[in-house]
Design an enzyme around this catalytic site. Structure first.
Site: not given
Ligand code: FNR
Length: 353
Positions: A106, A128, A130, A156, A165, A224, A248, A251, A280, A302-303
């Site tokens: 990230s 990735q 931003y 992204t 959030r 993304k 995302h 989120r 996701g 992700g998580r």
């Molecule tokens: C993210 N995600 C995310 N995406 C991105 O493009 N740049 C980022 O810095 C972040 N940071 C981020 C932090 C945290 C704590 C979470 C949970 C998510 C989104 C991430 O890349 C992804 O799209 C999701 O987390 C996928 O879903 P699951 O696997 O968490 O269900």
């Protein structure tokens, strides 16, 4: 008790992380409808196994952007790994390298890109981005990532503004997180600034600006956060190399479709002209199989990776990756797929529920 599924790691992380860090990881936007739907939507898909095939040898390997990986499972970009484990992204990168999967780092990494690249020099890494309002800073970041051996740029697109959030607002999390950012500062500032204001994401960035990115880097560009056929068609028109269908992790904008529900429309729109990936709600090997059956080339977690990191750092992430890789191997074997190429849409049906 051993941890035997990804949600066991989730329970461990919830118990051991501070409330504000746990809330930051788990939280979704607004009412968290889409966050939860990401998982629920997989449960509406049933598998159609085929038997009496020789499944003594099942091969989970595949490729992304021409590079081999041990399974179609990678690490989605998530920021601030040092909130969860002391050496943060460095542990994550080593685990990804050991497991032979792709790690998307990230923009909001809490370790410098140089350290991440040095600690896992053989691992497949994508960067990735931003988009920052300062073009020069974008250029520096992209060129730094390229020279450090990152193999693709993941842009992204679903965050021109950070989603609502609620948990983070309640916990007033921002200051602590700003302090962890390293890559958005100049080298001189990295260790000296006591307080750093996280720069906003460039909300003016649009389709026509992609050619600027293409002019400053030779890396493949992957978008993304695409969720519609209209945007998928524009991605084809602008010659990008891949799409990650993603909301995302629920989120950003709440009430959008679950990623798996948006996948079919995007896959149909690109007509095989680029690779389509998904993130996701992936929590089991069956989820991976379902996403591939519906046209994803690879999925990203992700998580669950952060839960593994909270459990045992590098070794916790490795356990999470190996666990889901093994589950996916079982899913392939029990549905009669000997190679990833044999996974197709005949393997799934939509439940009436
Ligand atoms: C993210 N995600 C995310 N995406 C991105 O493009 N740049 C980022 O810095 C972040 N940071 C981020 C932090 C945290 C704590 C979470 C949970 C998510 C989104 C991430 O890349 C992804 O799209 C999701 O987390 C996928 O879903 P699951 O696997 O968490 O269900």
């Amino acid at each position: 008790m051993p941890l035997v599924c990804l949600t066991d790691f989730q329970a461990y992380a919830q118990e051991h992380l501070s409330k504000s860090t746990w809330d930051f990881i788990e939280g979704g936007a607004d009412e968290c409808f889409t966050r939860d739907d990401n998982m629920a939507a997989f449960k509406k898909i049933r598998l159609r196994p085929r038997y009496l095939r020789d499944v003594q040898e099942v091969d989970t390997r595949t490729t992304v952007q021409g590079e081999e990986i041990t399974a179609p499972i990678g690490i989605a970009p998530t920021g601030f790994h040092c909130l969860v484990w002391p050496d943060g992204e460095m542990s994550t990168a080593r685990a990804a390298q050991a497991a032979g999967v792709c790690y998307v780092t990230s923009t909001y990494a809490s370790c410098p890109l140089e350290d991440i690249a040095a600690t896992a020099p053989r691992g497949l890494k994508w960067f990735q981005l931003y988009m920052q309002p300062d073009r020069q800073l974008n250029k520096q970041l992209v060129q730094r990532a390229e020279s450090l051996g990152f193999r693709a740029l993941v842009i992204t697109v679903d965050a021109p503004k950070i989603g609502n959030r609620r948990r983070d607002f309640r916990n007033q999390l921002n200051l602590k997180m700003n302090l962890l950012l390293k890559d958005l500062r100049s080298p001189k500032e990295r260790n000296s600034m006591p307080y750093f204001q996280m720069s906003p994401i460039d909300s003016s960035f649009c389709w026509n600006d992609l050619s600027w990115l293409q002019s400053i880097s030779r890396l493949p560009i992957i978008l993304k956060g695409i969720l519609t056929k209209e945007d998928a068609e524009l991605a084809v028109k602008h010659n990008v190399h891949g799409i990650i269908v993603s909301n995302h992790g629920g989120r950003q904008l709440d009430d959008v479709p679950a990623s798996i529900d948006a996948l079919t429309e995007v896959v149909a729109a690109v007509k095989g002209k680029m690779e389509v990936y998904l993130d996701g709600g992936i929590r089991t090997g069956n989820d991976v199989l379902k996403a591939l059956a519906l046209g994803a080339k690879c999925v990203f977690l992700g998580r669950p990776v952060l839960w593994g990191l909270a459990y045992k750092g590098e070794h916790g992430v490795e356990e999470v990756l190996n666990l889901i890789k093994n589950e996916f191997h079982t899913s392939m074997t029990l549905t009669g797929c000997r190679s990833v190429a044999e996974i197709n849409q005949d393997l799934v049906q939509f439940s009436r529920l």
